[in-house]
Design an enzyme around this catalytic site. Structure first.
Site, short mmCIF file in Angstrom:
data_model
loop_
_atom_site.label_atom_id
_atom_site.label_comp_id
_atom_site.label_asym_id
_atom_site.label_seq_id
_atom_site.Cartn_x
_atom_site.Cartn_y
_atom_site.Cartn_z
CG HIS A 83 -3.05 -16.91 1.33
ND1 HIS A 83 -2.16 -16.39 2.24
CD2 HIS A 83 -2.31 -17.31 0.27
CE1 HIS A 83 -0.93 -16.45 1.76
NE2 HIS A 83 -0.99 -17.03 0.56
CG ASP A 85 -0.25 -19.92 -2.43
OD1 ASP A 85 -0.55 -18.87 -1.83
OD2 ASP A 85 0.84 -20.52 -2.25
CG HIS A 110 0.67 -20.37 3.04
ND1 HIS A 110 0.00 -21.09 2.07
CD2 HIS A 110 1.22 -19.31 2.38
CE1 HIS A 110 0.14 -20.52 0.90
NE2 HIS A 110 0.87 -19.42 1.06
NE ARG A 133 4.02 -19.16 -4.64
CZ ARG A 133 2.82 -18.63 -4.43
NH1 ARG A 133 2.52 -18.10 -3.26
NH2 ARG A 133 1.91 -18.62 -5.38
#
Ligand code: SIN
Length: 275
Positions: free
Chosen positions: A95, A97, A250, A265
């Site tokens: 995917h 983000d 990723h 993150r």
């Protein structure tokens, strides 16, 4: 800063950089490397949560994720966690983000905080190389196409994560998302043409139903994942990875059952995308 490629077409490992203090021309050089190579890995970093936030603000701002749990003390930091007793991980499929946002996040700064004894690597694939490798007929077919992206089937009540042991940890089950982007975008900084669909959030091409869209969508998704277009980030204590969501997809490996993995993150603000 010096760097070496992680693989032929994607990824760089940079040395001579202290992320706790980087600024000015050195930061601009790191940004350019991330835009170009898609992901940059930096080892032996000692970023505190405060320094992680300062770095993201210097980079260009923070785009707080709607769904991941946030750190109590530092709500700019999202927690990507799989407990030793959990089976499902976060981000365990290819995917990019936030493609479900009309102005998607530029990328992320991911800091390793707790690592399993082995496994838990993250794979990256380069969408510029993926686009370049398409045959001319396919390039012509997607030239003017746009696609609809959403995360509702993933995170909303009754969505994919709700049926897993991550469901109880996530937020935002009432958030609705939906965005339309060109299938081929130009990178806002480098100008490189990039394939901008992904298997997790892209639903259909505009003007086509999901069923009509699937054959071409699946062909593009498969074409983008050649071995020579990927690199693997192996995490160690002190590793930080910074990636560009436009340049890459990723996929976080879920191969460490029985052990905890926790990453911090910060998602970086991005730009509206254009063909
Ligand atoms: C993600 O941001 O999708 C998770 C990446 C990772 O945990 O390696």
């Amino acid at each position: 800063m010096e760097w070496t490629p992680m693989a032929d077409k994607v990824g760089a490992e940079a040395t001579g950089v202290d992320l706790a203090t980087i600024d000015g021309e050195e930061l601009e050089a790191l940004k350019a490397l991330v835009h170009d190579r898609g992901v940059v890995v930096l080892r032996d970093q000692t970023l505190t949560p405060e320094q992680h936030i300062v770095l993201a603000e210097r980079w260009g701002g923070i785009d707080i994720n709607n769904y991941f749990p946030l750190q109590d003390e530092y709500p700019q930091i999202a927690i990507v966690r799989k407990g030793a007793d959990q089976q499902t991980n976060i981000g365990g499929a290819w995917h990019t983000d936030h493609s479900y946002d009309q102005v998607p996040a530029m990328g992320s700064i991911l800091v390793a905080r707790t690592l399993p004894p082995s496994g838990g690597d993250t794979l990256f694939a380069h969408m510029g190389a993926a686009y370049d490798a398409l045959d001319e007929e396919t390039k012509a077919e997607i030239e003017d196409l746009k696609a609809f992206h959403t995360a509702d089937h993933v995170y909303k009540e009754g969505g994919i994560y709700a049926h897993t042991d991550q469901g109880k940890d996530l937020r935002g089950q009432d958030v609705e998302t939906g965005a339309v982007h060109p299938v081929v975008i130009r990178h806002p900084q480098t100008g490189r043409r990039l394939l901008y669909v992904n298997g997790s959030f892209t639903i259909n091409f505009v003007g086509q139903s999901r069923e009509e869209s699937l054959p071409l969508l699946q062909r593009l998704l498969a074409a983008a994942l050649t071995d020579d277009n990927q690199c693997r980030v192996e995490w160690k204590p002190g590793t930080v990875a910074i990636w560009d969501n436009r340049t890459t997809w990723h996929n976080a490996m879920n191969d460490y059952h029985g052990h905890a993995r926790e990453m911090h993150r910060i998602t970086l603000s991005g730009d509206a995308l254009a063909a």
